[in-house]
Design a protein around this motif. Sequence first.
Motif, PDB file in Angstrom:
ATOM      1  N   ARG A 122     -30.336  -6.378  -4.884  1.00  0.00           N
ATOM      2  CA  ARG A 122     -29.576  -7.602  -5.158  1.00  0.00           C
ATOM      3  C   ARG A 122     -28.081  -7.294  -5.201  1.00  0.00           C
ATOM      4  O   ARG A 122     -27.267  -8.015  -4.613  1.00  0.00           O
ATOM      5  CB  ARG A 122     -30.059  -8.184  -6.495  1.00  0.00           C
ATOM      6  CG  ARG A 122     -29.196  -9.300  -7.060  1.00  0.00           C
ATOM      7  CD  ARG A 122     -29.335 -10.563  -6.257  1.00  0.00           C
ATOM      8  NE  ARG A 122     -28.622 -11.651  -6.911  1.00  0.00           N
ATOM      9  CZ  ARG A 122     -28.102 -12.670  -6.268  1.00  0.00           C
ATOM     10  NH1 ARG A 122     -28.219 -12.743  -4.965  1.00  0.00           N
ATOM     11  NH2 ARG A 122     -27.491 -13.620  -6.917  1.00  0.00           N
ATOM     12  N   ALA A 123     -27.717  -6.214  -5.862  1.00  0.00           N
ATOM     13  CA  ALA A 123     -26.304  -5.830  -5.942  1.00  0.00           C
ATOM     14  C   ALA A 123     -25.762  -5.477  -4.563  1.00  0.00           C
ATOM     15  O   ALA A 123     -24.617  -5.826  -4.222  1.00  0.00           O
ATOM     16  CB  ALA A 123     -26.145  -4.643  -6.899  1.00  0.00           C
ATOM     17  N   LEU A 124     -26.585  -4.802  -3.752  1.00  0.00           N
ATOM     18  CA  LEU A 124     -26.151  -4.443  -2.405  1.00  0.00           C
ATOM     19  C   LEU A 124     -25.876  -5.701  -1.576  1.00  0.00           C
ATOM     20  O   LEU A 124     -24.894  -5.758  -0.825  1.00  0.00           O
ATOM     21  CB  LEU A 124     -27.220  -3.577  -1.739  1.00  0.00           C
ATOM     22  CG  LEU A 124     -26.921  -3.055  -0.339  1.00  0.00           C
ATOM     23  CD1 LEU A 124     -25.638  -2.235  -0.316  1.00  0.00           C
ATOM     24  CD2 LEU A 124     -28.092  -2.216   0.168  1.00  0.00           C
ATOM     25  N   SER A 125     -26.724  -6.702  -1.732  1.00  0.00           N
ATOM     26  CA  SER A 125     -26.497  -7.962  -1.023  1.00  0.00           C
ATOM     27  C   SER A 125     -25.190  -8.610  -1.462  1.00  0.00           C
ATOM     28  O   SER A 125     -24.435  -9.143  -0.637  1.00  0.00           O
ATOM     29  CB  SER A 125     -27.667  -8.926  -1.281  1.00  0.00           C
ATOM     30  OG  SER A 125     -28.858  -8.457  -0.702  1.00  0.00           O
ATOM     31  N   LEU A 126     -24.907  -8.554  -2.770  1.00  0.00           N
ATOM     32  CA  LEU A 126     -23.667  -9.142  -3.274  1.00  0.00           C
ATOM     33  C   LEU A 126     -22.446  -8.400  -2.749  1.00  0.00           C
ATOM     34  O   LEU A 126     -21.434  -9.004  -2.397  1.00  0.00           O
ATOM     35  CB  LEU A 126     -23.677  -9.126  -4.808  1.00  0.00           C
ATOM     36  CG  LEU A 126     -24.687 -10.062  -5.484  1.00  0.00           C
ATOM     37  CD1 LEU A 126     -24.671  -9.852  -6.988  1.00  0.00           C
ATOM     38  CD2 LEU A 126     -24.374 -11.516  -5.146  1.00  0.00           C
ATOM     39  N   VAL A 127     -22.534  -7.069  -2.690  1.00  0.00           N
ATOM     40  CA  VAL A 127     -21.415  -6.275  -2.187  1.00  0.00           C
ATOM     41  C   VAL A 127     -21.170  -6.586  -0.716  1.00  0.00           C
ATOM     42  O   VAL A 127     -20.028  -6.788  -0.283  1.00  0.00           O
ATOM     43  CB  VAL A 127     -21.688  -4.769  -2.386  1.00  0.00           C
ATOM     44  CG1 VAL A 127     -20.660  -3.922  -1.628  1.00  0.00           C
ATOM     45  CG2 VAL A 127     -21.653  -4.420  -3.869  1.00  0.00           C
ATOM     46  N   ARG A 128     -22.243  -6.653   0.059  1.00  0.00           N
ATOM     47  CA  ARG A 128     -22.079  -6.974   1.478  1.00  0.00           C
ATOM     48  C   ARG A 128     -21.593  -8.407   1.666  1.00  0.00           C
ATOM     49  O   ARG A 128     -20.812  -8.693   2.576  1.00  0.00           O
ATOM     50  CB  ARG A 128     -23.406  -6.761   2.206  1.00  0.00           C
ATOM     51  CG  ARG A 128     -23.753  -5.290   2.371  1.00  0.00           C
ATOM     52  CD  ARG A 128     -25.131  -5.091   2.937  1.00  0.00           C
ATOM     53  NE  ARG A 128     -25.385  -3.696   3.230  1.00  0.00           N
ATOM     54  CZ  ARG A 128     -26.582  -3.196   3.511  1.00  0.00           C
ATOM     55  NH1 ARG A 128     -27.634  -4.005   3.534  1.00  0.00           N
ATOM     56  NH2 ARG A 128     -26.736  -1.914   3.763  1.00  0.00           N
ATOM     57  N   GLY A 129     -22.037  -9.310   0.785  1.00  0.00           N
ATOM     58  CA  GLY A 129     -21.568 -10.688   0.852  1.00  0.00           C
ATOM     59  C   GLY A 129     -20.089 -10.792   0.561  1.00  0.00           C
ATOM     60  O   GLY A 129     -19.375 -11.596   1.166  1.00  0.00           O
TER      61      GLY A 129
END
Length: 312
Positions: free
Chosen positions: A95-102
Amino acid sequence: MRNHGLLSHDAILELRSAVISAGLTESRRALLAGISPELVASLPDAAAPGAQVLTDLDALRTTGALADGSVPLATWLQNAVALSGPREEAAVFRRALSLVRGARGGTAEPGQPRDDSAGAPSGAAPLSAAISAPAARGRIPIDERLLAMMDYAKSEMARQDLRFLTPSLLLVLLDLARPVSCFERVTPGLSSALRARLHAYVGDRLPREGMPFIPFEWSDREDVRRAEQEALKDNSHTITDKHLLLGVLESGGSTIKSLKSLLGGDYPKLVQAVRDLPARMDGQFLPTPGIDLEDALDRHAAWKPWIRRSRS
């Protein structure tokens, strides 16, 4: 390049909690793998592993893309996902990785596929909401025969107040027919020679090093976590001697570095020999070539029911 933060401080605190619950606080080197050595060297030191995780994450969250296009925090999160394996905490890291990429417009790291779940709205649920406790996957258990042997070795080291290190775990594996066959496939007599060296270390050198026993759970060990990953790849319901030996061989500690140095170009052959084993521990369990069965029984009384069953 510095920015105001790829993740909020609350998200960083949740990541720290996930690292602790996943047992990754001692895996700092692995978590930082692939990040610029210069940047890693610049990270401030902390007094305790848990504090070090928080310090590292706080520094990485304000570090943007490097000259090569990589984002250190995204790399750290990718490592955390890989190290977590089937644990429920992996969902927090994803989830955090998705937020960082977002936050970077949904772009992927160099060499990594784009994550279509990136770009979550700022009002999205906390990272911990990515975990559904009832649906969370449990740990893959260790084969009960193998676990009995591991527990006995652990209790012996605790009784002698000696640190349980990789040599002790390798000695457990070298009392098993299948791991021994892999070493013998590379070089005849290798298993006996290695067993003698490991016994010399555990019996003579380790007591002189003044390293007392530290209580632990098997799931705390990096090699066991890697073994769990190997079991997952094999679609195995249990961690067997094959998976545990692969976990040990891929752990990268000083014992394995010495083994690599000893075998040289034959080391990949050893790894391949282990990978060629069937996942299940069917057939012969004990004795192994070069081991006196009665001596093994005396040293490992807890295994007797399993040994007798495997010979019947």
